[in-house]
Design a protein around this motif. Structure first.
Motif, PDB file in Angstrom:
ATOM      1  N   SER A   1      38.403 -17.437   2.205  1.00 26.87           N
ATOM      2  CA  SER A   1      39.522 -17.870   1.368  1.00 26.87           C
ATOM      3  C   SER A   1      40.823 -17.182   1.765  1.00 26.87           C
ATOM      4  CB  SER A   1      39.214 -17.579  -0.107  1.00 26.87           C
ATOM      5  OG  SER A   1      38.088 -18.308  -0.546  1.00 26.87           O
TER       6      SER A   1
ATOM      7  N   THR B   1      28.393 -27.770   5.615  1.00 20.13           N
ATOM      8  CA  THR B   1      27.586 -28.277   4.503  1.00 20.13           C
ATOM      9  C   THR B   1      27.464 -27.275   3.356  1.00 20.13           C
ATOM     10  OG1 THR B   1      25.541 -27.472   5.535  1.00 20.13           O
ATOM     11  CG2 THR B   1      26.201 -29.741   6.024  1.00 20.13           C
TER      12      THR B   1
ATOM     13  N   SER C   1      35.806 -20.117  -8.428  1.00 18.22           N
ATOM     14  CA  SER C   1      35.721 -21.523  -8.821  1.00 18.22           C
ATOM     15  C   SER C   1      36.988 -21.962  -9.562  1.00 18.22           C
ATOM     16  CB  SER C   1      34.494 -21.754  -9.708  1.00 18.22           C
ATOM     17  OG  SER C   1      34.626 -21.048 -10.937  1.00 18.22           O
TER      18      SER C   1
ATOM     19  N   GLN D   1      29.443 -21.652  -2.688  1.00 16.56           N
ATOM     20  CA  GLN D   1      27.984 -21.598  -2.589  1.00 16.56           C
ATOM     21  C   GLN D   1      27.530 -20.328  -1.873  1.00 16.56           C
ATOM     22  OE1 GLN D   1      27.513 -25.448  -0.694  1.00 16.56           O
ATOM     23  NE2 GLN D   1      26.653 -26.358  -2.554  1.00 16.56           N
TER      24      GLN D   1
ATOM     25  N   GLU E   1      31.270 -21.771   5.950  1.00 15.93           N
ATOM     26  CA  GLU E   1      32.335 -22.741   6.222  1.00 15.93           C
ATOM     27  C   GLU E   1      32.087 -23.449   7.550  1.00 15.93           C
ATOM     28  OE1 GLU E   1      37.091 -22.506   5.732  1.00 15.93           O
ATOM     29  OE2 GLU E   1      36.269 -21.211   7.289  1.00 15.93           O
TER      30      GLU E   1
ATOM     31  N   SER F   1      30.329 -15.679   4.700  1.00 20.16           N
ATOM     32  CA  SER F   1      31.276 -16.636   4.146  1.00 20.16           C
ATOM     33  C   SER F   1      31.868 -17.531   5.231  1.00 20.16           C
ATOM     34  CB  SER F   1      32.391 -15.900   3.400  1.00 20.16           C
ATOM     35  OG  SER F   1      33.299 -16.805   2.818  1.00 20.16           O
TER      36      SER F   1
ATOM     37  N   THR G   1      29.573 -24.461   1.114  1.00 21.58           N
ATOM     38  CA  THR G   1      30.935 -24.063   0.770  1.00 21.58           C
ATOM     39  C   THR G   1      31.038 -22.560   0.551  1.00 21.58           C
ATOM     40  OG1 THR G   1      30.643 -24.299  -1.620  1.00 21.58           O
ATOM     41  CG2 THR G   1      31.236 -26.278  -0.377  1.00 21.58           C
TER      42      THR G   1
END
Length: 420
Positions: A53, A260, A178, A265, A256, A252, A262
């Protein structure tokens, strides 16, 4: 003779343990306050979930710069592990707990207000330093304040508390992500809560633990040499933590890359790891009673299997299974090493040998980004996803070393038996 007797009486009079609660709710709260320190120990590593992120705000940052957001704070941990003991004897163990938890809060929360990635990473070193101060205290205070079976029980709880803290923090991060990942820094208010718990429920008498040097010259002469198992345990931790770090820095990013799975997830997978670690720690003693020190090989094999599953599948179900394997394997390996380094020690050197294991883990936790870059240059594998197979390779090395050490140790024991 009179002087010696008087000196001993004075030591008893100044015994800080006499200032601790001996029973009732205050003693329960003291236990809870000490265990609360362990809740923070994974608060740096579980932030791996936000690495991908970070690319949204820092699109020009290299993979290593993003990974360093998680690993560079370990530098502070390494330094604190080396010097924290000296601080404890000078300023008091309760005071050091307060300083450590406050540094964790400052270094974890305030990077939120820094616009540069390098600046955020640098400030997070303070969080790593704070954790390095409280890491040994989370275990040593149990030995200082409690004895016998009570201490043994609490040491088991301490291991589970590490997993519990990781579960709480990682699940909170997943929930925040989220909504808006930028607010994940607020999770470090948990460190501020632990600071308050320490202030309220750990008596000031704890500050006097270890301040007076009651070791006589005769006691110092009886100190045993550091066993080879202590240095071996440190080596194992360096290699193990390096391989484990491939998961920390790349899971992480690997999620990505699969296209499939995320980032959210992946954060959930990390939560599964934490829960598995929490539950696995509760049965460590039972499993070890059946398999003995072979539990080290079993634990590392589980870690290697998890890394291979992550590096070669794109199924979320498979990734969750791997998370269980990694969590249980981790919580079995750490106490295995602590037992290994103390197999041939007595109380005069046990703290020193245990610190070698902590130091090795801290060093190994810092290496992964550089190992990833070096191996990528040599092999041409620069994929964060496929690099997880490299982590499994490090686990294979650890297994080989453990087996060699066990065989060699068995031969030495047999030779001594024949000689006797």
């Amino acid at each position: 003779m009179t002087e010696t007797t008087t000196s001993n009486v004075q030591r008893v009079d100044r015994d800080p343990l006499s200032g601790l609660p001996q029973s009732g709710s205050k003693k329960v709260m003291l236990k809870g306050a000490i265990l609360s320190l362990a809740l923070l120990l994974q608060s740096i590593s579980v932030t791996a979930a936000v690495v991908s992120s970070l690319k949204q705000d820092f699109p020009n940052a290299s993979a290593m710069e993003l990974q360093c957001f998680v690993t560079v704070p370990v530098l502070g941990n390494i330094v604190a592990t080396l010097i924290g003991g000296r601080f404890a004897t000078r300023i008091g163990k309760k005071n050091l707990c307060v300083i450590g938890t406050l540094l964790c809060f400052v270094g974890g929360f305030f990077p939120m207000f820094i616009p540069l990635l390098d600046g955020q990473t640098a400030l997070r070193v303070l969080a790593g330093f704070g954790l390095g101060l409280i890491q040994p205290l989370s275990a040593s205070l149990i030995v200082d304040c409690f004895k016998g079976k009570e201490a043994d029980t609490l040491m088991g709880f301490q291991s589970s508390a590490v997993g519990l803290g990781a579960t709480i923090i990682s699940s909170t991060i997943a929930g925040i992500m989220s909504f808006d990942w930028h607010y994940f820094y607020y999770v470090y208010f948990f460190a501020l809560l632990v600071t308050v718990i320490v202030l309220l429920f750990i008596p000031n008498a704890v500050n006097d633990l270890g301040r007076e040097d009651a070791t006589t010259s005769e006691d110092k002469l009886k100190r045993r040499k550091t066993p080879i198992s202590a240095y071996f345990g440190m080596l194992l931790q360096i290699i193990f933590a390096t391989g484990y770090g491939f998961y920390t820095i790349n899971l992480s990013l690997a999620a990505e890359e699969t296209g499939t799975i995320t980032a959210v997830q992946a954060a959930t997978v990390i939560t599964i790891i934490s829960i598995s670690s929490l539950l696995g720690g509760l049965v460590f003693g039972l499993v070890k009673s059946f398999v003995g020190m072979r539990i080290g090989v079993i634990a590392v094999a589980m870690q290697g299997a998890a890394l291979l599953i992550w590096g070669n599948t794109t199924s979320l179900a498979a990734w969750n299974i791997a998370g269980v394997l990694l969590g249980v394997g981790f919580c079995w390996f750490m106490p295995y090493v602590n037992i290994l380094v103390n197999e041939h020690t007595d109380p005069s050197i046990s703290a020193q040998t245990t610190s070698y294991a902590f130091f090795g883990n801290s060093v190994g936790s810092f290496i992964p980004p550089y190992a990833f870059a070096l191996l990528g240059a040599v092999t041409g594998i620069t994929s964060p996803w496929k690099s997880l197979n490299m982590g499994a390779g490090f686990m294979a090395v650890v297994i080989v070393l453990i087996v060699i050490f066990m065989v060699n140790d068995k031969k030495k024991t047999a030779a001594k038996s024949v000689t006797a």
